[in-house]
Design an enzyme around this catalytic site. Structure first.
Site, mmCIF file in Angstrom:
data_model
loop_
_atom_site.group_PDB
_atom_site.id
_atom_site.type_symbol
_atom_site.label_atom_id
_atom_site.label_comp_id
_atom_site.label_asym_id
_atom_site.label_seq_id
_atom_site.Cartn_x
_atom_site.Cartn_y
_atom_site.Cartn_z
ATOM 1 N N TYR A 52 -2.225 -0.977 5.888
ATOM 2 C CA TYR A 52 -2.026 0.670 5.948
ATOM 3 C C TYR A 52 -3.343 1.321 5.865
ATOM 4 O O TYR A 52 -3.352 2.481 6.299
ATOM 5 C CB TYR A 52 -1.111 0.981 4.809
ATOM 6 C CG TYR A 52 0.482 0.680 5.118
ATOM 7 C CD1 TYR A 52 1.119 1.432 5.973
ATOM 8 C CD2 TYR A 52 1.246 -0.869 4.580
ATOM 9 C CE1 TYR A 52 2.421 0.900 6.393
ATOM 10 C CE2 TYR A 52 2.384 -0.823 4.973
ATOM 11 C CZ TYR A 52 2.694 -0.244 5.968
ATOM 12 O OH TYR A 52 4.174 -0.360 6.482
ATOM 13 N N ASP A 90 3.059 8.898 10.271
ATOM 14 C CA ASP A 90 1.722 9.541 10.529
ATOM 15 C C ASP A 90 1.942 11.209 10.301
ATOM 16 O O ASP A 90 2.937 11.423 10.066
ATOM 17 C CB ASP A 90 1.201 9.549 12.036
ATOM 18 C CG ASP A 90 2.134 9.840 13.214
ATOM 19 O OD1 ASP A 90 2.854 11.137 13.023
ATOM 20 O OD2 ASP A 90 2.762 9.231 13.917
ATOM 21 N N HIS A 105 10.806 7.682 6.267
ATOM 22 C CA HIS A 105 10.275 6.308 5.885
ATOM 23 C C HIS A 105 8.651 6.500 5.263
ATOM 24 O O HIS A 105 7.932 5.602 5.122
ATOM 25 C CB HIS A 105 9.729 5.523 7.262
ATOM 26 C CG HIS A 105 11.309 5.067 7.693
ATOM 27 N ND1 HIS A 105 11.043 4.296 9.041
ATOM 28 C CD2 HIS A 105 12.409 4.943 7.097
ATOM 29 C CE1 HIS A 105 12.385 4.077 9.362
ATOM 30 N NE2 HIS A 105 13.179 4.319 8.308
ATOM 31 N N CYS A 135 -1.656 8.086 -14.454
ATOM 32 C CA CYS A 135 -1.844 6.923 -15.491
ATOM 33 C C CYS A 135 -2.860 6.154 -15.644
ATOM 34 O O CYS A 135 -3.069 5.228 -16.772
ATOM 35 C CB CYS A 135 -0.455 6.237 -15.463
ATOM 36 S SG CYS A 135 -0.332 5.020 -14.191
ATOM 37 N N THR A 172 12.751 6.492 19.987
ATOM 38 C CA THR A 172 12.737 5.448 19.216
ATOM 39 C C THR A 172 13.791 4.429 19.420
ATOM 40 O O THR A 172 14.934 4.760 20.281
ATOM 41 C CB THR A 172 13.651 5.919 17.650
ATOM 42 O OG1 THR A 172 13.950 4.995 16.681
ATOM 43 C CG2 THR A 172 14.845 6.948 17.777
HETATM 44 C C1 BJW Z 1 8.392 6.077 24.236
HETATM 45 C C2 BJW Z 1 7.305 6.149 24.654
HETATM 46 C C3 BJW Z 1 6.906 7.421 25.090
HETATM 47 C C4 BJW Z 1 7.481 4.225 23.809
HETATM 48 N N1 BJW Z 1 7.764 8.330 25.147
HETATM 49 N N2 BJW Z 1 9.513 7.215 24.444
HETATM 50 C C5 BJW Z 1 21.983 -5.537 9.448
HETATM 51 C C6 BJW Z 1 22.622 -4.389 9.988
HETATM 52 C C7 BJW Z 1 22.559 -3.182 9.765
HETATM 53 C C8 BJW Z 1 21.466 -2.940 9.047
HETATM 54 C C9 BJW Z 1 20.811 -3.606 8.364
HETATM 55 C C10 BJW Z 1 20.842 -5.286 8.589
HETATM 56 N N3 BJW Z 1 20.092 -5.706 7.792
HETATM 57 C C11 BJW Z 1 19.340 -4.844 7.140
HETATM 58 C C12 BJW Z 1 19.599 -3.706 7.521
HETATM 59 C C13 BJW Z 1 19.100 -2.692 6.940
HETATM 60 C C14 BJW Z 1 17.555 -2.291 7.541
HETATM 61 C C15 BJW Z 1 17.776 -2.364 9.102
HETATM 62 O O1 BJW Z 1 17.884 -1.530 9.651
HETATM 63 N N4 BJW Z 1 17.253 -3.483 9.557
HETATM 64 C C16 BJW Z 1 17.296 -3.768 11.042
HETATM 65 C C17 BJW Z 1 16.053 -4.479 11.638
HETATM 66 C C18 BJW Z 1 18.628 -4.602 11.212
HETATM 67 N N5 BJW Z 1 17.197 -1.047 7.058
HETATM 68 C C19 BJW Z 1 16.560 -0.816 5.862
HETATM 69 O O2 BJW Z 1 16.309 -1.605 5.108
HETATM 70 C C20 BJW Z 1 16.310 0.648 5.580
HETATM 71 N N6 BJW Z 1 16.850 0.897 4.480
HETATM 72 C C21 BJW Z 1 18.156 0.955 4.070
HETATM 73 O O3 BJW Z 1 18.907 0.895 4.958
HETATM 74 O O4 BJW Z 1 18.360 1.523 2.924
HETATM 75 C C22 BJW Z 1 19.934 1.366 2.618
HETATM 76 C C23 BJW Z 1 20.305 2.822 2.694
HETATM 77 C C24 BJW Z 1 20.485 3.812 3.613
HETATM 78 C C25 BJW Z 1 20.699 5.009 3.464
HETATM 79 C C26 BJW Z 1 21.078 5.464 2.387
HETATM 80 C C27 BJW Z 1 21.110 4.892 1.212
HETATM 81 C C28 BJW Z 1 20.688 3.352 1.345
HETATM 82 C C29 BJW Z 1 14.858 0.789 5.526
HETATM 83 C C30 BJW Z 1 14.003 0.960 6.759
HETATM 84 C C31 BJW Z 1 12.463 0.877 6.661
HETATM 85 C C32 BJW Z 1 11.792 0.687 8.029
HETATM 86 N N7 BJW Z 1 10.403 0.764 7.734
HETATM 87 C C33 BJW Z 1 9.707 0.879 9.027
HETATM 88 C C34 BJW Z 1 8.142 0.304 8.472
HETATM 89 C C35 BJW Z 1 7.514 1.287 7.601
HETATM 90 C C36 BJW Z 1 6.851 2.267 8.320
HETATM 91 C C37 BJW Z 1 5.624 1.843 8.840
HETATM 92 O O5 BJW Z 1 4.918 0.904 8.481
HETATM 93 O O6 BJW Z 1 5.048 2.739 9.720
HETATM 94 O O7 BJW Z 1 9.473 1.836 9.585
HETATM 95 S S1 BJW Z 1 10.174 -0.574 10.315
HETATM 96 C C38 BJW Z 1 9.555 0.245 11.691
HETATM 97 O O8 BJW Z 1 10.669 0.425 12.203
HETATM 98 C C39 BJW Z 1 9.357 1.404 11.086
HETATM 99 C C40 BJW Z 1 9.742 2.605 12.105
HETATM 100 O O9 BJW Z 1 9.782 4.078 11.546
HETATM 101 C C41 BJW Z 1 11.145 2.009 12.241
HETATM 102 C C42 BJW Z 1 11.562 2.358 13.469
HETATM 103 O O10 BJW Z 1 10.929 2.159 14.672
HETATM 104 P P1 BJW Z 1 10.963 3.187 16.142
HETATM 105 O O11 BJW Z 1 10.289 4.332 15.611
HETATM 106 O O12 BJW Z 1 12.028 3.355 16.786
HETATM 107 O O13 BJW Z 1 9.661 2.410 16.894
HETATM 108 P P2 BJW Z 1 9.874 1.188 17.947
HETATM 109 O O14 BJW Z 1 8.493 0.671 18.204
HETATM 110 O O15 BJW Z 1 11.108 0.364 17.614
HETATM 111 O O16 BJW Z 1 10.594 2.011 19.228
HETATM 112 C C43 BJW Z 1 9.692 2.838 20.006
HETATM 113 C C44 BJW Z 1 10.534 3.479 20.952
HETATM 114 O O17 BJW Z 1 9.801 4.495 21.596
HETATM 115 C C45 BJW Z 1 10.910 2.549 21.981
HETATM 116 O O18 BJW Z 1 12.195 2.443 22.415
HETATM 117 C C46 BJW Z 1 10.164 2.886 23.445
HETATM 118 O O19 BJW Z 1 10.776 2.519 24.586
HETATM 119 C C47 BJW Z 1 9.844 4.300 23.260
HETATM 120 N N8 BJW Z 1 8.723 4.925 23.806
HETATM 121 N N9 BJW Z 1 6.658 5.223 24.429
HETATM 122 C C48 BJW Z 1 8.866 8.109 24.590
HETATM 123 N N10 BJW Z 1 5.337 7.610 25.755
#
Ligand code: BJW
Length: 225
Positions: A52, A90, A105, A135, A172
């Site tokens: 990070y 970001d 997130h 603290c 996403t």
């Molecule tokens: C372009 C492009 C261009 C490229 N133009 N497009 C089983 C079933 C269902 C759920 C779960 C399960 N087991 C566990 C879970 C829950 C879990 C989860 O979802 N797991 C899955 C992997 C299955 N989720 C959690 O644990 C979350 N918490 C939760 O659910 O709590 C319960 C609760 C919910 C609601 C209320 C109360 C309680 C927490 C999730 C935390 C995610 N954290 C991360 C890392 C931290 C942030 C960081 O370090 O930056 O967040 S993981 C990572 O993935 C990051 C991102 O924000 C997140 C999503 O990724 P994103 O943005 O979609 O990126 P990519 O790379 O996957 O995709 C990019 C896309 O862009 C692609 O499609 C490309 O094609 C496209 N693209 N260039 C347009 N130029």
């Protein structure tokens, strides 16, 4: 018209920030998805802090792109009827000029003290274990939501989706929940703007594919005619 926009890593890709699942790239030999977890932080906090710290340090070297700027134009027109919900940690939406941005997130430029629960704006590194300004304990971690942790402000997001006329998902992959389920929570029309069909593409009423810097300005122009 009330609009909720969800953004993911794809909107920042053309600014030069890596997405999570596209590059297949490793960071110091690790899968970023394995590093961004509470388990990794418990096992090796220094490694996770470095991950990070590097991403925080990279922020001043990148700039918002045409997609971020187009969303500012939309906010100028819709005011409080637009909510941008981002999974990105970001600050490119804010630097483009967006005011109503919800970081479900967390944010790179924030540190969270696990002792006193204070949050502090943070631009420097955390790996040297600086004291918490509140603290003074050396227990600051990145203010980031990892797997198994609860995303921020879900009550606000849920209500906005319930009330919206249009939900638009930009850059996403649609594999991380709860964001992947927003399309089902939205009461209004749904549109996906992504480089390629996401995992949930067929759940949207309409899906358009291409780079965000082309699709988002074109969509905003269309909406504001
Ligand atoms: C372009 C492009 C261009 C490229 N133009 N497009 C089983 C079933 C269902 C759920 C779960 C399960 N087991 C566990 C879970 C829950 C879990 C989860 O979802 N797991 C899955 C992997 C299955 N989720 C959690 O644990 C979350 N918490 C939760 O659910 O709590 C319960 C609760 C919910 C609601 C209320 C109360 C309680 C927490 C999730 C935390 C995610 N954290 C991360 C890392 C931290 C942030 C960081 O370090 O930056 O967040 S993981 C990572 O993935 C990051 C991102 O924000 C997140 C999503 O990724 P994103 O943005 O979609 O990126 P990519 O790379 O996957 O995709 C990019 C896309 O862009 C692609 O499609 C490309 O094609 C496209 N693209 N260039 C347009 N130029």
């Amino acid at each position: 018209m009330r609009v909720v926009v969800l953004t993911g890593a794809g909107i920042s890709a053309e600014s030069g920030l890596s997405t999570f699942r596209d590059s297949g790239g490793l960071w110091e030999g690790h899968d970023p998805m394995q590093v961004a977890t509470p388990e990794a932080y418990a096992d090796d906090p220094g490694l996770v802090q470095r991950f990070y710290d590097e991403r925080r340090a990279a922020l001043p070297r990148v700039r918002p792109n045409a997609a971020h700027h187009a969303l500012v134009r939309l906010e100028d027109a819709l005011g409080d009827d637009l909510l941008v919900v981002t999974q990105n940690v970001d600050d490119l939406h804010e630097r483009a000029g967006s005011r109503r941005v919800h970081h479900i997130h967390g944010r790179l430029r924030s540190a969270w003290c696990t002792t006193c629960d204070a949050r502090h704006g943070w631009d420097g590194p955390l790996r040297h274990e600086p004291p918490c300004p509140t603290c003074e304990e050396a227990t600051l971690r990145p203010d980031i939501v990892w797997f198994g942790e609860i995303p921020y402000g879900m009550d606000v997001v849920e209500q906005a989706l319930w009330d919206c006329d249009l939900f638009v998902s930009i850059g996403t992959s649609g594999v991380v929940y709860p964001a992947a389920a927003f399309v089902h929570w939205a009461r209004g029309a749904t549109l996906e703007l992504n480089l390629e069909p996401s995992a949930g593409a067929t759940d949207f009423a309409e899906s358009r594919h291409g780079p965000a810097t082309r699709l988002v300005p074109a969509w905003v122009d269309e909406l504001l005619v």
